[in-house]
Scaffold this motif. Structure first.
Motif, short mmCIF file in Angstrom:
data_model
loop_
_atom_site.label_atom_id
_atom_site.label_comp_id
_atom_site.label_asym_id
_atom_site.label_seq_id
_atom_site.Cartn_x
_atom_site.Cartn_y
_atom_site.Cartn_z
N GLN A 150 0.77 -1.54 0.00
CA GLN A 150 0.35 -0.14 -0.06
C GLN A 150 0.80 1.11 0.02
OE1 GLN A 150 -2.83 -0.43 3.15
NE2 GLN A 150 -4.05 -1.46 2.02
N ILE A 151 1.76 1.08 1.12
CA ILE A 151 2.44 2.51 0.56
C ILE A 151 3.00 2.49 -0.68
CG2 ILE A 151 5.24 3.21 1.74
CD1 ILE A 151 4.27 1.89 4.43
N MET A 152 3.59 2.05 -1.07
CA MET A 152 4.20 2.07 -2.32
C MET A 152 3.32 2.69 -3.55
SD MET A 152 7.91 0.59 -2.65
CE MET A 152 7.61 0.99 -4.16
N THR A 153 2.05 1.81 -3.92
CA THR A 153 0.97 2.51 -4.50
C THR A 153 1.21 3.79 -4.00
OG1 THR A 153 -0.26 -0.06 -4.49
CG2 THR A 153 -1.30 2.10 -4.97
N ILE A 155 3.48 5.72 -3.36
CA ILE A 155 4.50 6.45 -3.57
C ILE A 155 4.06 6.99 -4.86
CG2 ILE A 155 6.74 6.21 -4.05
CD1 ILE A 155 6.89 4.32 -1.55
N ARG A 156 4.11 5.90 -5.83
CA ARG A 156 4.51 5.88 -7.20
C ARG A 156 2.69 6.83 -7.60
NH1 ARG A 156 4.69 -0.31 -6.58
NH2 ARG A 156 6.08 -0.94 -7.17
N MET A 157 1.91 6.82 -6.85
CA MET A 157 0.55 7.50 -7.36
C MET A 157 1.17 9.49 -8.16
SD MET A 157 -2.04 5.88 -4.95
CE MET A 157 -3.42 7.26 -5.35
N GLY A 158 2.25 9.72 -6.04
CA GLY A 158 2.71 10.74 -6.06
C GLY A 158 2.64 12.01 -6.28
N ALA A 159 3.08 12.40 -7.50
CA ALA A 159 1.77 14.33 -7.94
C ALA A 159 0.61 13.34 -8.16
CB ALA A 159 2.46 14.54 -9.51
N LYS A 160 -0.10 12.21 -8.20
CA LYS A 160 -2.06 12.35 -8.26
C LYS A 160 -2.20 12.87 -6.79
CE LYS A 160 -1.80 8.93 -11.86
NZ LYS A 160 -1.86 7.92 -12.12
N VAL A 161 -1.59 12.71 -6.01
CA VAL A 161 -1.51 12.61 -4.96
C VAL A 161 -1.52 14.08 -4.14
CG1 VAL A 161 -1.78 12.19 -2.11
CG2 VAL A 161 -1.35 10.66 -3.67
#
Length: 179
Positions: A150-153, A155-161
Motif C-alpha cells: 500500500q505504501i508503494m502504491t 509512492i507511485r501515485m506521487g503527483a496525483k496525491v
C-alpha cells in the motif's frame, strides 16, 4: 557486481556510513550464497579485522544475519534481500539514533515552556517545533502499520496525491502555495 559494490560504498559515505560497511552489505545483497568473513575479505581486498567490525555493525542494523551452513563451523552471512525490510530497518535505526533524541530534547524543553524568562517568540518556536516533531513521529509510527504494497502504491501515485491535496485545500498549482 564490482561496480555496484564500489558505487554503493561511495553512496554509503554520503549517508554517513563507513565505506567498508556499505560495500560488504552490497556484496552480500548481490551474493547468490552466504559468505564467510574470509570470503568477504578476499573478494573485497579488505583486512579481516575491518570485515569483522563491519559485519558487527551490519548485524546491529539488522541488515545481515548469520546463516548456518551444513558441514562448516564458520559463520556465514547473508544480507536482507527484501528491499522494503532493508529500508524499514535503516529508517528505524536512523530514527532511534537521530530523531528520538531530538524528540526527547524538545519534550524536555517543553517541561519549562511556562517559565516567564522564555520570551513569547522562543516559546512559539518551541511549540511549533514540538508539534512538528510529534506529528512526524506519529506519522512514522502509523506508516509502520501500513503494508508495504500500500505504501508503494501511494509512492507511485506521487503527483496525483499532490494534485488531490491541492484540489482539496483549494490551492493553486504554484510551488509558493506549499507551506
Amino acid at each position: 557486481m564490482e561496480q555496484f559494490v564500489l558505487r554503493w560504498g561511495d553512496m554509503g559515505t554520503q549517508w554517513g556510513v563507513n565505506r567498508s560497511v556499505a560495500q560488504i552489505q552490497a556484496l552480500l545483497f548481490l551474493s547468490e550464497r552466504p559468505l564467510t568473513a574470509e570470503d568477504i575479505a578476499a573478494k573485497l581486498g579488505m583486512a579481516r579485522s575491518n570485515v569483522s567490525n563491519s559485519l558487527k555493525e551490519l548485524l546491529a542494523w539488522k541488515l545481515i544475519h548469520r546463516v548456518p551452513v551444513l558441514g562448516d563451523r564458520r559463520d556465514h552471512y547473508e544480507a536482507e534481500a527484501d528491499l522494503w525490510q532493508m529500508a524499514t530497518k535503516v529508517a528505524q535505526g536512523r530514527k532511534a539514533r537521530e530523531i528520538d533524541p531530538m524528540v526527547a530534547a524538545i519534550g524536555a524543553a517543553m517541561q519549562d515552556i511556562d517559565d516567564p524568562r522564555i520570551s513569547a517568540k522562543v516559546r512559539q518556536r518551541l511549540v511549533t517545533m514540538h508539534e512538528f516533531v510529534t506529528t512526524v513521529d506519529g506519522w512514522y509510527q502509523q506508516m509502520l502499520q501500513v503494508p508495504p504494497a500500500q505504501i508503494m502504491t501511494l509512492i507511485r501515485m506521487g503527483a496525483k496525491v499532490v494534485g488531490l491535496l491541492r484540489f482539496v485545500s483549494g490551492r493553486g498549482g504554484s510551488k509558493t502555495d506549499q507551506t
